[in-house]
Design a protein around this motif. Structure first.
Motif, PDB file in Angstrom:
ATOM      1  N   ALA A 670       0.827  -1.206   0.000  1.00  0.00           N
ATOM      2  CA  ALA A 670       0.000   0.000   0.000  1.00  0.00           C
ATOM      3  C   ALA A 670       0.861   1.256   0.000  1.00  0.00           C
ATOM      4  CB  ALA A 670      -0.931  -0.007   1.217  1.00  0.00           C
ATOM      5  N   LEU A 671       1.949   1.220   0.744  1.00  0.00           N
ATOM      6  CA  LEU A 671       2.804   2.407   0.845  1.00  0.00           C
ATOM      7  C   LEU A 671       3.564   2.660  -0.457  1.00  0.00           C
ATOM      8  CD1 LEU A 671       3.306   4.487   2.983  1.00  0.00           C
ATOM      9  CD2 LEU A 671       5.304   3.214   3.728  1.00  0.00           C
ATOM     10  N   VAL A 672       3.984   1.576  -1.135  1.00  0.00           N
ATOM     11  CA  VAL A 672       4.640   1.759  -2.435  1.00  0.00           C
ATOM     12  C   VAL A 672       3.691   2.440  -3.406  1.00  0.00           C
ATOM     13  CG1 VAL A 672       5.517   0.527  -4.462  1.00  0.00           C
ATOM     14  CG2 VAL A 672       6.296  -0.115  -2.183  1.00  0.00           C
ATOM     15  N   GLU A 673       2.427   2.004  -3.415  1.00  0.00           N
ATOM     16  CA  GLU A 673       1.451   2.653  -4.302  1.00  0.00           C
ATOM     17  C   GLU A 673       1.244   4.111  -3.908  1.00  0.00           C
ATOM     18  OE1 GLU A 673      -3.251   2.196  -5.076  1.00  0.00           O
ATOM     19  OE2 GLU A 673      -1.988   0.569  -5.848  1.00  0.00           O
ATOM     20  N   PHE A 674       1.176   4.383  -2.613  1.00  0.00           N
ATOM     21  CA  PHE A 674       0.993   5.764  -2.165  1.00  0.00           C
ATOM     22  C   PHE A 674       2.145   6.649  -2.637  1.00  0.00           C
ATOM     23  CE2 PHE A 674       2.291   8.912   1.024  1.00  0.00           C
ATOM     24  CZ  PHE A 674       1.185   9.751   1.013  1.00  0.00           C
ATOM     25  N   ILE A 675       3.364   6.163  -2.503  1.00  0.00           N
ATOM     26  CA  ILE A 675       4.534   6.966  -2.861  1.00  0.00           C
ATOM     27  C   ILE A 675       4.552   7.276  -4.343  1.00  0.00           C
ATOM     28  CG2 ILE A 675       7.063   6.918  -3.008  1.00  0.00           C
ATOM     29  CD1 ILE A 675       7.023   5.276  -0.395  1.00  0.00           C
ATOM     30  N   PHE A 676       4.127   6.324  -5.178  1.00  0.00           N
ATOM     31  CA  PHE A 676       4.230   6.509  -6.619  1.00  0.00           C
ATOM     32  C   PHE A 676       2.940   7.021  -7.250  1.00  0.00           C
ATOM     33  CE2 PHE A 676       7.858   3.846  -5.776  1.00  0.00           C
ATOM     34  CZ  PHE A 676       8.818   4.377  -6.627  1.00  0.00           C
ATOM     35  N   THR A 677       1.955   7.333  -6.437  1.00  0.00           N
ATOM     36  CA  THR A 677       0.724   7.919  -6.963  1.00  0.00           C
ATOM     37  C   THR A 677       0.814   9.431  -6.785  1.00  0.00           C
ATOM     38  OG1 THR A 677      -0.465   5.951  -6.298  1.00  0.00           O
ATOM     39  CG2 THR A 677      -1.785   7.851  -6.871  1.00  0.00           C
ATOM     40  N   LEU A 678       1.383  10.087  -7.755  1.00  0.00           N
ATOM     41  CA  LEU A 678       1.654  11.521  -7.621  1.00  0.00           C
ATOM     42  C   LEU A 678       0.606  12.389  -8.285  1.00  0.00           C
ATOM     43  CD1 LEU A 678       5.501  11.469  -8.256  1.00  0.00           C
ATOM     44  CD2 LEU A 678       4.292  11.538  -6.076  1.00  0.00           C
ATOM     45  N   LEU A 707      -3.648   6.792 -12.497  1.00  0.00           N
ATOM     46  CA  LEU A 707      -2.267   6.931 -12.047  1.00  0.00           C
ATOM     47  C   LEU A 707      -1.427   7.772 -12.995  1.00  0.00           C
ATOM     48  CD1 LEU A 707      -1.394   3.343 -10.827  1.00  0.00           C
ATOM     49  CD2 LEU A 707      -1.396   5.404  -9.441  1.00  0.00           C
ATOM     50  N   GLY A 708      -1.739   7.671 -14.233  1.00  0.00           N
ATOM     51  CA  GLY A 708      -0.843   8.250 -15.223  1.00  0.00           C
ATOM     52  C   GLY A 708       0.183   7.207 -15.608  1.00  0.00           C
ATOM     53  N   TYR A 713       4.091   2.922 -14.504  1.00  0.00           N
ATOM     54  CA  TYR A 713       5.319   2.235 -14.910  1.00  0.00           C
ATOM     55  C   TYR A 713       6.352   2.242 -13.788  1.00  0.00           C
ATOM     56  CZ  TYR A 713       3.468   2.388 -19.677  1.00  0.00           C
ATOM     57  OH  TYR A 713       2.693   2.231 -20.789  1.00  0.00           O
ATOM     58  N   ALA A 714       6.448   3.351 -13.078  1.00  0.00           N
ATOM     59  CA  ALA A 714       7.403   3.427 -11.975  1.00  0.00           C
ATOM     60  C   ALA A 714       7.034   2.439 -10.871  1.00  0.00           C
ATOM     61  CB  ALA A 714       7.450   4.847 -11.423  1.00  0.00           C
ATOM     62  N   GLN A 715       5.729   2.346 -10.608  1.00  0.00           N
ATOM     63  CA  GLN A 715       5.303   1.406  -9.568  1.00  0.00           C
ATOM     64  C   GLN A 715       5.578  -0.039  -9.994  1.00  0.00           C
ATOM     65  OE1 GLN A 715       1.276   1.918  -8.279  1.00  0.00           O
ATOM     66  NE2 GLN A 715       1.325   0.130  -6.942  1.00  0.00           N
ATOM     67  N   TRP A 716       5.311  -0.362 -11.261  1.00  0.00           N
ATOM     68  CA  TRP A 716       5.623  -1.695 -11.755  1.00  0.00           C
ATOM     69  C   TRP A 716       7.123  -1.966 -11.679  1.00  0.00           C
ATOM     70  CZ3 TRP A 716       3.048  -5.828 -11.916  1.00  0.00           C
ATOM     71  CH2 TRP A 716       1.687  -5.861 -12.254  1.00  0.00           C
ATOM     72  N   ALA A 717       7.916  -0.953 -12.010  1.00  0.00           N
ATOM     73  CA  ALA A 717       9.369  -1.127 -11.985  1.00  0.00           C
ATOM     74  C   ALA A 717       9.844  -1.445 -10.569  1.00  0.00           C
ATOM     75  CB  ALA A 717      10.058   0.125 -12.519  1.00  0.00           C
ATOM     76  N   VAL A 718       9.342  -0.712  -9.570  1.00  0.00           N
ATOM     77  CA  VAL A 718       9.721  -0.965  -8.181  1.00  0.00           C
ATOM     78  C   VAL A 718       9.242  -2.351  -7.747  1.00  0.00           C
ATOM     79  CG1 VAL A 718       9.357  -0.244  -5.799  1.00  0.00           C
ATOM     80  CG2 VAL A 718       9.804   1.469  -7.560  1.00  0.00           C
ATOM     81  N   THR A 719       8.011  -2.696  -8.129  1.00  0.00           N
ATOM     82  CA  THR A 719       7.469  -4.008  -7.769  1.00  0.00           C
ATOM     83  C   THR A 719       8.334  -5.132  -8.321  1.00  0.00           C
ATOM     84  OG1 THR A 719       5.201  -3.149  -7.676  1.00  0.00           O
ATOM     85  CG2 THR A 719       5.467  -5.526  -7.993  1.00  0.00           C
TER      86      THR A 719
END
Length: 761
Positions: A670-678, A707-708, A713-719
């Protein structure tokens, strides 16, 4: 914030309605195939990792000696005692019954061969492996139902799929797979229930509320740490009810009568229903275990009388005056004991003793444990024998070896200044000035007035006549002057259940005496509530007594950082070993994001005090509500499954952290999504229509639209980056999880931190 298609968010009204405020709570969208594919892939991987080499080792591993043994006892209907509730153990027994096993193998030692003893261990192990595998789609669905995007669902479930600790527990005959799945189901069902909050008392509303209660019952019916899951859901329910009381509630004020309906429904579904399901498993437990077994000694004589072939009740005899007896404490099992040594003049705290003869509790057979029952008023010479001791009689107890009479008086006991000291005095003193201080009343537990006092089968309290204190002992040993034996003292609370004793042996009856002739015995009946209450007391007492040191015990501070594990099994021939250890990369990643969450909350609160609304300005309106109420709820769930262990004095092991680790993966994703949802795009209020006075949702943008592309893409990359590291770590430590052999170099390469591995030389 991202919003999954499985549910979309109601328009933000500024009101905080629950710790589970979801970002997306609409009806299912037709384009959910990517989520279903993701869930299917993760589930298949879960089954592969848990069932891989499940046949190895083909011998008893670690606590399989306990839980496999309990399954055998169920199959043989032999009474046993365990500190855990029966639900998961009954599941193992059910599997054994399904495959036609007779329970003849009793899992005595780690390393005993399953093949030689013809044990269907694969069927047993398949149960937790299946339950552990099914936990993965539940974790995925929690994130999906909570409105998180596909990357977050994949990340949370992936951290669980490739975690060595969960795999290690899931592929063995242990209880934690059932526990963790029940915890996950409880969270999921409550999320689904909360999403129906605008359809109160509808069929779906009731369905998910009742399923939440049933899931909670499965948690606490597996292990008592399930109480922490009750606290989690209970906290969310309490906040929800509190908000329903709000007179400014956006959807209209509830009358107190309407509110009472909400309260009663939740109380029924989340307290009453779970409690009766919990009782049901104990009823099954008692119905199966009807034969005397190794658990007899933990239960009272009345309970043991309900078991067939019970030696205690079969060997019970009526007690007579002048019998020599041995008295045992029901809970601690120590024997009433005395010896020639005296109490010291002064104790360590400076208090003065009577310097009388020591009366202690001793756990082993000894001639100093023998006492003679004397009447308060001696019988005439020639008429001493044959008089039965009865409930309510006033007696004296003579210590045979030292020829002295038991006494208690208004002198503080050695360890407890509030309780009375027990000692003995000579027969001359007992017959003279201190006669009354040597008098005690026999009070048979649940006994009828005047009934015969029996050995073995009757619990009793020994109540001092002048001061009304009860003979009592506890687990804290005396100092060296008392040889570390148990303290005996007078308890002023005579109603306390731990005041109970029983006559363990009558040593003065000669062989061939008619008193030793066994009468035909009928199995006694004891009500379910009494049996359940007695077992509960015994379970809690012995659970709290698990305070001794263990070489693989660990402290809660070590768990989130995975500082050490537990050796489950070793094979000297192959140098194989199973070492219970989580995936270090996954655990450290999840633990670090728990700290990040606390840091973000602290920074946000500090900035708000300075008039700066950073979260709303950077992430958009409504983000704080979601962050605090959704991710915050998950963090609360982690905290309530972790921090209570700091308060426990009993033995603690790494596996106690598994439910908290489950929730930490949810928080991390959840926190990863929060950080990358700008750049979130929230639906306007015009997107909503009303239908029968309730909001009806229109079409919402896809996760990619909200998300945009760059953020997604950034969230997928981190995942993918995190999961790649986790998968590498999983394979690196897999030999320790599956028990395959490693050479010395391989063992030393994995000897991180305080991992005390075998065969490192």
């Amino acid at each position: 914030m991202t919003a999954a298609k499985k549910g979309e968010k109601q328009p933000h009204t500024g009101a905080v309605n629950s710790p589970l405020k979801s970002n997306a709570e609409a009806k299912k969208s037709p384009s959910e195939w990517d989520y279903w594919v993701g869930m299917t892939v993760m589930t298949v991987l879960a089954f592969i990792t848990r069932f891989w080499m499940i046949y190895y080792p083909d011998s008893v591993v670690f606590d399989e000696v306990h839980f496999g043994k309990f399954a055998s006892y169920y199959l043989q209907r032999t009474y046993f005692f365990d500190v855990h509730p029966p639900f998961a153990k009954l599941l193992f027994a059910f599997v054994g019954w399904l495959v036609g096993y007779d329970g003849s193998f009793t899992f005595e030692n780690i390393g005993d061969s399953y093949i030689t003893n013809k044990v269907p261990y694969l069927a047993y192990r398949a149960l937790p492996a299946t339950l552990g595998s099914l936990t993965i789609p539940v974790v995925f669905d929690i994130m999906w139902e909570s409105g998180y995007g596909l990357p977050a669902c994949v990340l949370a479930s992936g951290l669980m799929v490739f975690d060595n600790a969960h795999i290690g527990e899931d592929r063995l005959i242990l209880l934690d797979a059932c526990l963790v799945l029940s915890v996950a189901l409880s969270i999921l069902c409550y999320v689904k229930f909360y999403k129906e909050r605008y359809n109160e008392f509808s069929r779906k509303w009731w369905k998910w509320l009742l399923l939440t209660g049933i899931s909670l019952s499965c948690v606490i019916s597996t292990k008592y740490v399930g109480t922490f899951t009750f606290l989690t859901i209970g906290s969310a329910v309490a906040i929800d009810l509190w908000n329903l009381l709000d007179i400014k509630r956006p959807r209209g004020t509830l009358s107190l009568f309407q509110f009472s309906h909400h309260f009663a429904a939740r109380a029924f579904a989340l307290i009453i229903v779970p409690f009766f399901f919990y009782l049901f498993w104990f009823q099954v437990h008692f119905a199966i275990l009807t034969r005397s077994g190794p658990g007899d000694d933990f239960m009272t004589p009345e309970f043991q009388a309900t078991l067939s072939d019970n030696p205690m009740t079969a060997n019970a005899v009526d007690l007579e005056y002048y019998d020599n007896i041995v008295i045992r404490h029901k809970d601690t099992k120590v024997l009433l004991h005395s010896h020639f040594d005296h109490y010291p003049l002064r104790y360590d705290d400076g208090r003065i003793s009577s310097q009388g003869q020591q009366v202690t509790g001793y756990p082993y057979n000894d001639t100093n444990n023998e006492w003679q029952i004397l009447p308060a008023t001696p019988f005439p010479e020639g008429n001493k024998l044959g008089h039965k001791v009865k409930n309510g009689d006033i007696i004296q107890l003579r210590h045979i070896v030292t020829n002295s009479i038991l006494l208690t008086h208004d002198v503080a006991s050695p360890l407890m200044a509030t309780n009375q000291e027990f000692t003995t005095v000579t027969q001359e003193v007992a017959d003279g000035e201190r006669h009354d201080d040597t008098l005690f009343t026999i009070q048979v537990e649940n006994g009828k007035p005047g009934q015969n006092f029996r050995s073995l089968s009757g619990l009793f309290k020994l109540i001092h006549v002048p001061t009304r204190v009860a003979l009592w002992t506890h687990t804290t040993p005396l100092p060296d002057w008392g040889y570390k034996q148990a303290e005996i003292n007078g308890n002023k609370n005579i109603l306390q259940a731990s005041n109970l004793w029983y006559v363990d042996e009558v040593t003065s009856i000669p062989e061939g005496s008619p008193r030793l002739v066994k009468q035909e015995r009928k199995v006694a009946h004891l009500g379910f509530i009494r049996k359940w209450a007695e077992l509960q007391r015994a379970m809690f007492f012995h659970n709290n007594a698990l305070t001794s040191e263990h070489p693989y015990a660990s402290e809660p501070i070590q768990w989130p950082f995975l500082l050490r594990g537990v050796s489950f099994w070793t094979d000297n021939d192959t140098h194989g070993q199973i070492y219970f250890l989580g995936n270090p990369i996954g655990w450290w990643f999840a633990s670090s994001l728990l700290a990040v969450f606390v840091g973000i909350v602290g920074a946000d609160q500090l900035s708000l005090r300075r008039g700066i609304d950073a979260i709303e300005e950077i992430w958009g309106p409504g983000t704080r509500s979601r962050f605090y109420n959704s991710t915050g709820f998950l963090f609360l769930c982690w905290a309530l499954h972790y921090f209570p262990f700091w308060l426990m004095g009993r033995q603690r092991f790494l596996h106690h952290y598994l439910p908290a680790h489950l929730v930490s993966t949810l928080v991390a994703a959840a926190l990863v999504e929060f950080i990358f949802t700008l750049d979130p795009i929230f639906p306007a209020k015009s997107d909503y229509k009303t239908e029968n006075g309730r909001p009806r949702l229109g079409r919402f943008r896809t996760a990619k639209e909200r998300l945009g592309s760059q953020s997604l893409y950034a969230q997928w990359a981190v995942t993918m980056l995190v999961l790649s590291a986790v998968i590498y770590s999983f394979f690196f430590f897999a030999p320790l999880t599956y028990g395959t052999g490693l050479d010395v170099e391989g063992v030393n390469a994995r000897k991180w931190l305080a991992y005390d591995l075998h065969f490192a030389k």
